[in-house]
Design a protein around this motif. Structure first.
Motif, short mmCIF file in Angstrom:
data_model
loop_
_atom_site.label_atom_id
_atom_site.label_comp_id
_atom_site.label_asym_id
_atom_site.label_seq_id
_atom_site.Cartn_x
_atom_site.Cartn_y
_atom_site.Cartn_z
N ARG A 184 -20.04 -3.82 52.06
CA ARG A 184 -18.98 -3.27 52.89
C ARG A 184 -18.36 -2.07 52.19
NH1 ARG A 184 -18.16 -7.45 56.41
NH2 ARG A 184 -16.50 -6.34 57.45
N LYS A 185 -17.77 -1.19 52.97
CA LYS A 185 -16.98 -0.12 52.37
C LYS A 185 -15.49 -0.45 52.42
CE LYS A 185 -16.51 3.10 56.30
NZ LYS A 185 -16.85 4.46 56.77
N SER A 186 -15.15 -1.49 53.21
CA SER A 186 -13.78 -2.01 53.23
C SER A 186 -13.84 -3.39 53.85
CB SER A 186 -12.86 -1.10 54.06
OG SER A 186 -13.10 -1.26 55.45
N ILE A 187 -12.71 -4.09 53.81
CA ILE A 187 -12.66 -5.43 54.40
C ILE A 187 -12.91 -5.40 55.90
CG2 ILE A 187 -10.16 -5.41 54.83
CD1 ILE A 187 -10.13 -8.35 54.00
N PHE A 188 -12.69 -4.21 56.51
CA PHE A 188 -12.84 -4.09 57.96
C PHE A 188 -14.18 -3.50 58.38
CE2 PHE A 188 -8.25 -3.86 57.13
CZ PHE A 188 -7.81 -4.90 57.93
N GLN A 189 -14.98 -3.01 57.42
CA GLN A 189 -16.18 -2.29 57.82
C GLN A 189 -17.40 -2.67 57.00
OE1 GLN A 189 -16.72 -0.01 60.54
NE2 GLN A 189 -18.73 -0.77 59.86
N GLU A 190 -18.35 -3.31 57.66
CA GLU A 190 -19.65 -3.60 57.06
C GLU A 190 -20.44 -2.31 56.93
OE1 GLU A 190 -22.32 -6.97 58.61
OE2 GLU A 190 -23.19 -5.16 59.53
N GLN A 191 -21.25 -2.21 55.90
CA GLN A 191 -22.09 -1.03 55.70
C GLN A 191 -23.44 -1.48 55.14
OE1 GLN A 191 -20.99 2.29 52.90
NE2 GLN A 191 -20.51 3.32 54.82
N LEU A 192 -24.49 -1.24 55.89
CA LEU A 192 -25.85 -1.56 55.47
C LEU A 192 -26.64 -0.28 55.28
CD1 LEU A 192 -26.63 -4.59 57.83
CD2 LEU A 192 -25.81 -4.65 55.47
N GLY A 193 -27.77 -0.40 54.60
CA GLY A 193 -28.55 0.77 54.28
C GLY A 193 -29.97 0.71 54.80
N TYR A 194 -30.59 1.88 54.88
CA TYR A 194 -32.01 1.99 55.18
C TYR A 194 -32.56 3.14 54.36
CZ TYR A 194 -31.03 6.08 58.15
OH TYR A 194 -30.64 7.32 58.61
N ILE A 195 -33.86 3.15 54.21
CA ILE A 195 -34.53 4.23 53.49
C ILE A 195 -35.03 5.24 54.51
CG2 ILE A 195 -36.39 4.81 51.89
CD1 ILE A 195 -36.24 1.90 50.88
N ASP A 196 -34.70 6.50 54.30
CA ASP A 196 -35.14 7.54 55.22
C ASP A 196 -36.66 7.51 55.32
OD1 ASP A 196 -35.13 9.77 56.86
OD2 ASP A 196 -35.08 11.19 55.20
N GLY A 197 -37.15 7.36 56.55
CA GLY A 197 -38.59 7.19 56.75
C GLY A 197 -39.01 5.74 56.81
N GLY A 198 -38.04 4.84 56.58
CA GLY A 198 -38.32 3.42 56.66
C GLY A 198 -38.85 2.86 55.35
N SER A 199 -39.17 1.58 55.37
CA SER A 199 -39.69 0.91 54.17
C SER A 199 -40.95 1.57 53.65
CB SER A 199 -39.97 -0.56 54.48
OG SER A 199 -38.80 -1.24 54.89
N GLU A 200 -41.70 2.22 54.55
CA GLU A 200 -42.94 2.87 54.16
C GLU A 200 -42.72 3.93 53.09
OE1 GLU A 200 -46.73 3.79 56.76
OE2 GLU A 200 -45.15 5.26 57.15
N THR A 201 -41.55 4.57 53.09
CA THR A 201 -41.24 5.57 52.08
C THR A 201 -41.34 4.97 50.68
OG1 THR A 201 -39.80 6.82 53.57
CG2 THR A 201 -39.46 7.14 51.21
N LEU A 202 -40.73 3.80 50.49
CA LEU A 202 -40.77 3.14 49.19
C LEU A 202 -42.14 2.55 48.92
CD1 LEU A 202 -39.46 2.14 46.61
CD2 LEU A 202 -38.52 0.20 47.90
#
Length: 440
Positions: A184-202
């Protein structure tokens, strides 16, 4: 340095092979599929490159960030404000922050207080050893109350684990809550991530690094047998060819291990056979309209037979709306035998119920993926049930996603364990022994 054969080119196998070749070992990575990545592999979905099975990144996923930095792709990480919701009694209700909890109409004030307190304390816990002996149902009912379990959890667990619903470890559930709750970035806001191009990039960056450092990746090469000589691994037979090995790292699903390694002691075979798994039928829909503004929607409704939907395009922008609908179930369930068309028709009907503005002409495409061994059943004290990664056969390590326990399956845990297994090669024997032996 040793000759290492890694079985399985999913994220864990890739991480193990990349770390091993970086340490100077001679590496062969064996994969039955036509491409690397396992559950994180992409496919072409009507012009969109997308993961076969949904993945997301949390802020605690340090092994992922470290490997991305090592490979020079750290700048491809993206973070998005996301949200989750519950669909129940015909409506979608936002969930996951204090305001959503307070305004949720189907819990009493006492139920809201107990639920909020239990979830908050869970995100702050260092470990869950004290609840390791409990089932998830026991833990939730002790903390939030039986009525909360019945309203929020019971249907979800039944639709994922079926007859095993009351055998799921409290530690496993609590660890999932903590991982998401702390992203989260605060108690009120969840924050999730992704890799640009998707998992295939990694995935492709890892594979390229393996090849660049001299490692060999063998696709369309199903492993047939680990060859043992005088109590030590000697080679791996795969695709009709023998690959010489001083060490073998197996990352294939545990239910396949006994057939692949017949020389294991019987008591070890019994331990592997006792680890239960369920399968998944994972549907992907490409739609012209969004279903909801949320990334994840849990579904609690007696007449809807899916536990939720994941609107992936609310995390990673891919043009049209992309929705995953997972049907987890033991493969012994009659529904496992349904045709792809039956699954698509039922799931799309549910999507239209969640958002009645979606019509038949909003469906662009749908695909169905299946895995027989997708999710281990992690009961209380599950760690005690797992055999050690190091086996009685010299040079042989065995693990799959159940060894992430109490963590759930995820790329970060795959990287962590895969790299550790590569670093442990040679710890069971003198270096001179590790360099000896040849394929038969």
């Amino acid at each position: 340095m040793s000759r290492i054969v890694v079985l399985g080119a999913g994220p864990m196998g890739l991480a193990a092979a990349q770390r091993a070749v970086t340490l100077g070992h001679e590496v062969d990575l064996i994969e039955a599929d036509s491409k690397v990545g396992g559950m994180a592999a992409h496919f072409d979905f009507s012009g969109t490159s997308i993961e076969r099975f949904y993945h997301f990144v949390c802020k605690s996923d340090a092994p992922t960030f470290a490997l991305m930095s090592e490979l020079g792709v750290a700048d491809r990480m993206r973070w998005v404000d996301t949200s989750m919701a519950y669909y129940t009694r015909g409506k979608v209700h936002k969930w996951g922050d204090p305001i959503s909890l307070l305004t949720y109409p189907h819990l009493t004030l006492i139920e809201k207080f107990r639920t909020g307190l239990q979830m908050f304390l869970t995100t702050k816990s260092r470990d869950f050893d004290r609840i390791e002996h409990l089932t998830s149902r026991q833990w939730i009912e002790r903390g939030s109350g039986k009525s909360v379990y019945d309203k929020l959890w019971k249907r979800l667990q039944e639709l994922k684990f079926y007859e095993f619903a009351d055998e799921v470890s409290a530690s496993w559930i609590a660890t999932r809550i903590k991982r998401i709750g702390n992203s989260r970035k605060s108690i009120f806001q969840e924050q999730l991530g992704y890799i640009d191009g998707g998992s295939e990039t990694l995935v492709e960056a890892v594979a390229a690094d393996i090849r660049r450092k001299g490692g060999r990746i063998h696709l369309r090469t199903p492993a047939e047998r680990v060859i043992v000589d005088h109590g030590r691994v000697n080679a791996v037979r795969a695709g009709g060819h023998d690959y010489a090995a001083d060490a073998v790292i197996s990352t294939v699903p545990i239910p396949l291990v006994n057939g692949l390694i017949p020389d294991l002691p019987q008591d070890w075979k019994d331990k592997y056979a006792a680890i239960r798994n369920i399968g998944v039928v994972c549907l992907l829909f490409k739609l012209r309209k969004s279903v909801t503004p949320h990334f994840w929607v849990n579904i609690v409704s007696d007449d809807i037979d899916i536990p939720g939907i994941i609107e992936f395009s609310n995390l990673r922008p891919v043009g049209e709306t992309i929705v995953y609908v997972p049907y987890y179930m033991p493969v012994t369930q009659p529904k496992w035998g349904w045709t792809d068309r039956q699954f698509i028709e039922e799931a799309f009907a549910y999507i239209k119920r969640i958002n009645p503005d979606i019509g038949d002409d909003d469906l662009i495409d749908a695909k169905v993926g299946r895995l027989r061994h997708a999710q281990p059943i992690c009961e209380p004290n599950f760690r005690d049930k797992l055999p050690p990664v190091e086996t009685p056969i010299g040079g042989l390590q065995i693990a799959d996603t159940c060894y992430y326990y109490p963590e759930d399956r995820g790329v970060a845990e795959s990287i962590r364990l895969g790299r550790r297994m590569a670093e442990d090669v040679g710890n069971d024997r003198p270096a001179a022994v590790a360099a000896s032996g040849s394929a038969r």
